[in-house]
Write a protein that holds these residues in place. Structure first.
Motif, PDB file in Angstrom:
ATOM      1  N   LYS A  96      39.565 -22.467 -50.020  1.00  0.00           N
ATOM      2  CA  LYS A  96      38.618 -21.687 -49.392  1.00  0.00           C
ATOM      3  C   LYS A  96      38.234 -22.378 -48.261  1.00  0.00           C
ATOM      4  O   LYS A  96      37.561 -21.903 -47.571  1.00  0.00           O
ATOM      5  N   VAL A  97      38.559 -23.577 -48.422  1.00  0.00           N
ATOM      6  CA  VAL A  97      37.949 -24.608 -46.941  1.00  0.00           C
ATOM      7  C   VAL A  97      39.068 -24.169 -45.503  1.00  0.00           C
ATOM      8  O   VAL A  97      38.249 -23.671 -44.646  1.00  0.00           O
ATOM      9  N   LYS A  98      40.349 -23.862 -45.957  1.00  0.00           N
ATOM     10  CA  LYS A  98      40.602 -23.080 -45.430  1.00  0.00           C
ATOM     11  C   LYS A  98      40.606 -22.095 -44.885  1.00  0.00           C
ATOM     12  O   LYS A  98      40.720 -21.330 -43.624  1.00  0.00           O
ATOM     13  N   LYS A  99      40.432 -21.033 -45.462  1.00  0.00           N
ATOM     14  CA  LYS A  99      40.146 -19.248 -45.253  1.00  0.00           C
ATOM     15  C   LYS A  99      39.026 -19.861 -44.142  1.00  0.00           C
ATOM     16  O   LYS A  99      38.909 -18.613 -43.284  1.00  0.00           O
ATOM     17  N   TYR A 100      38.072 -20.469 -44.788  1.00  0.00           N
ATOM     18  CA  TYR A 100      36.544 -20.499 -44.100  1.00  0.00           C
ATOM     19  C   TYR A 100      36.779 -21.013 -42.318  1.00  0.00           C
ATOM     20  O   TYR A 100      36.424 -20.424 -41.138  1.00  0.00           O
ATOM     21  N   ASN A 101      37.548 -22.294 -42.290  1.00  0.00           N
ATOM     22  CA  ASN A 101      38.383 -22.218 -41.039  1.00  0.00           C
ATOM     23  C   ASN A 101      38.698 -21.590 -40.281  1.00  0.00           C
ATOM     24  O   ASN A 101      38.549 -21.006 -39.001  1.00  0.00           O
ATOM     25  N   ASN A 102      39.564 -20.714 -40.986  1.00  0.00           N
ATOM     26  CA  ASN A 102      40.574 -19.689 -40.601  1.00  0.00           C
ATOM     27  C   ASN A 102      39.348 -18.356 -39.992  1.00  0.00           C
ATOM     28  O   ASN A 102      39.236 -17.729 -38.264  1.00  0.00           O
ATOM     29  N   CYS A 103      38.501 -18.066 -40.484  1.00  0.00           N
ATOM     30  CA  CYS A 103      37.348 -17.553 -40.269  1.00  0.00           C
ATOM     31  C   CYS A 103      36.673 -17.681 -39.467  1.00  0.00           C
ATOM     32  O   CYS A 103      36.479 -16.734 -38.262  1.00  0.00           O
ATOM     33  N   LEU A 104      36.516 -18.691 -38.688  1.00  0.00           N
ATOM     34  CA  LEU A 104      35.481 -19.158 -38.343  1.00  0.00           C
ATOM     35  C   LEU A 104      36.375 -18.999 -36.686  1.00  0.00           C
ATOM     36  O   LEU A 104      36.138 -19.248 -35.327  1.00  0.00           O
ATOM     37  N   VAL A 105      37.733 -19.436 -36.161  1.00  0.00           N
ATOM     38  CA  VAL A 105      38.629 -19.269 -35.328  1.00  0.00           C
ATOM     39  C   VAL A 105      38.360 -18.235 -35.030  1.00  0.00           C
ATOM     40  O   VAL A 105      38.870 -17.623 -33.520  1.00  0.00           O
ATOM     41  N   HIS A 106      38.994 -17.413 -36.217  1.00  0.00           N
ATOM     42  CA  HIS A 106      39.127 -15.816 -35.912  1.00  0.00           C
ATOM     43  C   HIS A 106      38.074 -15.488 -34.631  1.00  0.00           C
ATOM     44  O   HIS A 106      37.965 -15.059 -33.915  1.00  0.00           O
ATOM     45  N   LEU A 107      36.418 -15.404 -35.477  1.00  0.00           N
ATOM     46  CA  LEU A 107      35.263 -15.114 -35.156  1.00  0.00           C
ATOM     47  C   LEU A 107      35.273 -15.552 -33.988  1.00  0.00           C
ATOM     48  O   LEU A 107      34.690 -14.364 -32.700  1.00  0.00           O
ATOM     49  N   LEU A 108      35.206 -16.574 -33.151  1.00  0.00           N
ATOM     50  CA  LEU A 108      35.672 -16.835 -32.426  1.00  0.00           C
ATOM     51  C   LEU A 108      35.843 -16.596 -30.856  1.00  0.00           C
ATOM     52  O   LEU A 108      35.411 -16.330 -29.826  1.00  0.00           O
ATOM     53  N   ASN A 109      37.412 -16.293 -31.333  1.00  0.00           N
ATOM     54  CA  ASN A 109      38.256 -15.890 -30.608  1.00  0.00           C
ATOM     55  C   ASN A 109      38.430 -14.472 -30.174  1.00  0.00           C
ATOM     56  O   ASN A 109      38.409 -13.651 -29.071  1.00  0.00           O
ATOM     57  N   SER A 110      37.640 -13.543 -31.458  1.00  0.00           N
ATOM     58  CA  SER A 110      37.822 -11.891 -30.962  1.00  0.00           C
ATOM     59  C   SER A 110      36.650 -11.507 -31.439  1.00  0.00           C
ATOM     60  O   SER A 110      36.352 -10.028 -30.965  1.00  0.00           O
ATOM     61  N   TYR A 111      35.678 -11.908 -31.301  1.00  0.00           N
ATOM     62  CA  TYR A 111      34.320 -11.286 -31.714  1.00  0.00           C
ATOM     63  C   TYR A 111      33.667 -11.050 -30.040  1.00  0.00           C
ATOM     64  O   TYR A 111      33.732 -11.132 -29.367  1.00  0.00           O
ATOM     65  N   ASN A 112      33.112  -9.393 -29.723  1.00  0.00           N
ATOM     66  CA  ASN A 112      32.769  -9.466 -28.321  1.00  0.00           C
ATOM     67  C   ASN A 112      31.888  -9.003 -28.381  1.00  0.00           C
ATOM     68  O   ASN A 112      30.851  -9.475 -27.371  1.00  0.00           O
ATOM     69  N   GLY A 113      30.740  -9.261 -29.467  1.00  0.00           N
ATOM     70  CA  GLY A 113      29.072  -9.744 -29.362  1.00  0.00           C
ATOM     71  C   GLY A 113      28.305 -10.893 -28.988  1.00  0.00           C
ATOM     72  O   GLY A 113      29.296 -11.729 -28.526  1.00  0.00           O
ATOM     73  N   ASN A 114      27.413 -10.918 -29.124  1.00  0.00           N
ATOM     74  CA  ASN A 114      26.344 -12.203 -28.554  1.00  0.00           C
ATOM     75  C   ASN A 114      27.298 -13.463 -29.829  1.00  0.00           C
ATOM     76  O   ASN A 114      26.615 -12.893 -31.002  1.00  0.00           O
ATOM     77  N   LEU A 115      27.223 -14.749 -29.444  1.00  0.00           N
ATOM     78  CA  LEU A 115      27.694 -15.510 -30.640  1.00  0.00           C
ATOM     79  C   LEU A 115      26.255 -16.618 -30.202  1.00  0.00           C
ATOM     80  O   LEU A 115      27.226 -18.109 -29.738  1.00  0.00           O
ATOM     81  N   LEU A 116      26.140 -16.912 -31.012  1.00  0.00           N
ATOM     82  CA  LEU A 116      25.288 -18.196 -31.037  1.00  0.00           C
ATOM     83  C   LEU A 116      25.048 -19.300 -32.500  1.00  0.00           C
ATOM     84  O   LEU A 116      24.293 -18.716 -33.346  1.00  0.00           O
ATOM     85  N   PHE A 117      25.166 -20.487 -31.566  1.00  0.00           N
ATOM     86  CA  PHE A 117      24.922 -21.445 -32.656  1.00  0.00           C
ATOM     87  C   PHE A 117      24.470 -22.753 -32.241  1.00  0.00           C
ATOM     88  O   PHE A 117      23.652 -23.137 -31.259  1.00  0.00           O
TER      89      PHE A 117
END
Length: 217
Positions: free
Chosen positions: A141-162
Motif C-alpha cells: 500500500k505504501v509503494k502504491k501510494y508513492n507510485n501514485c504520487l510520482v505518476h500524478l506529479l509527472n502526468s497531471y496537467n492541472g494546477n497542483l498545489l502543496f
C-alpha cells in the motif's frame, strides 16, 4: 456529505477532511467560506472512515486503506460531472490529501486543480507516528501510494498545489527538500509549493488562502 452553494454548480470544490477518523460538521470553515464567495458549490465529503456515522462506517477502511474510500469519492465526483463539463477543484487535508492523490490519478483529466494541505509525502513517517492505528497497512500500500504520487506529479496537467507548515511534525524539511529535488518547480510549471513558516499541521492561514485563490480561480 455537506453541500453549500451560492452558484449555478458550474464551479465545484470537493473538500476531503483529515483523520480519517474525523468528520466535517458543516461548521464555519474559512477555506470553504472563501470558495463560496468565489461562487463555487462546495461539497464536504465524510468518506468511509469518518466518525459519527456508526462504527461499521468508521471501521470500513481499517485494514484495507485507500480502497473503498477512494472509490466512494471517485463515484461521487463522476456523478457530479456526468452531464456537463464543470470546473472541479479537489482539496484534501492530511489524510484527505492522500485520498486526493489517489483520486487525482484516476480522474486525471477531470480535475482542474488539486490542493493538498499538509500532504503526506513520506507515508512511512506517518506510520511511525500512528503505528497502532495503521498497524494493518502493508508495504504494498505504501509503494502504491508513492507510485501514485510520482505518476500524478509527472502526468497531471492541472494546477497542483502543496501547502506545508514548517512546524508540522508529520512532514520534515528533509521530506520537502527530497520532494523538490525530484520534482523541480523549474521543470513543472503546474506544480506549486508553499511553505508556511508559522503553521503546523492543517490549514490556518489567510495568506495561504490568497495563494490558493490566485492559482486555482
Amino acid at each position: 456529505m455537506n453541500k453549500n452553494s451560492y452558484s449555478d454548480d458550474s464551479k465545484i470544490l470537493i473538500y476531503l477532511h483529515g483523520g480519517p477518523n474525523s468528520t466535517d460538521l458543516n461548521l464555519y470553515n474559512p477555506l470553504i467560506s472563501d470558495f463560496l464567495s468565489l461562487n463555487y458549490t462546495v461539497y464536504s465529503l465524510n468518506y468511509y472512515g469518518s466518525t459519527l456515522f456508526g462504527e461499521s462506517y468508521m471501521e470500513k477502511i481499517q485494514g484495507d486503506w485507500f480502497n473503498s474510500e477512494v472509490e466512494q469519492v471517485i463515484s461521487f465526483i463522476e456523478q457530479l460531472i456526468v452531464d456537463q463539463k464543470k470546473k472541479v477543484v479537489l482539496v484534501g487535508e492530511s489524510y484527505g490529501s492522500i485520498l486526493s492523490v489517489f483520486v487525482g490519478n484516476r480522474l486525471i483529466n477531470k480535475i482542474d486543480s488539486i490542493v493538498a494541505i499538509s500532504p503526506i509525502l513520506n507515508l512511512s513517517r506517518l506510520l511511525t507516528f500512528k503505528k497502532t492505528y495503521f498497524e494493518n497497512i502493508s508495504k504494498d500500500k505504501v509503494k502504491k501510494y508513492n507510485n501514485c504520487l510520482v505518476h500524478l506529479l509527472n502526468s497531471y496537467n492541472g494546477n497542483l498545489l502543496f501547502i506545508y507548515g514548517e512546524k508540522d511534525k508529520f512532514i520534515t524539511s528533509s521530506d520537502v527538500q527530497i520532494f523538490l529535488k525530484r520534482f523541480s518547480q523549474d521543470n513543472n510549471e503546474k506544480l506549486h509549493l508553499k511553505v508556511n513558516k508559522t503553521s503546523g499541521h492543517y490549514f490556518n492561514s489567510e495568506d495561504d488562502m490568497e495563494y490558493i485563490k490566485n492559482i486555482v480561480n
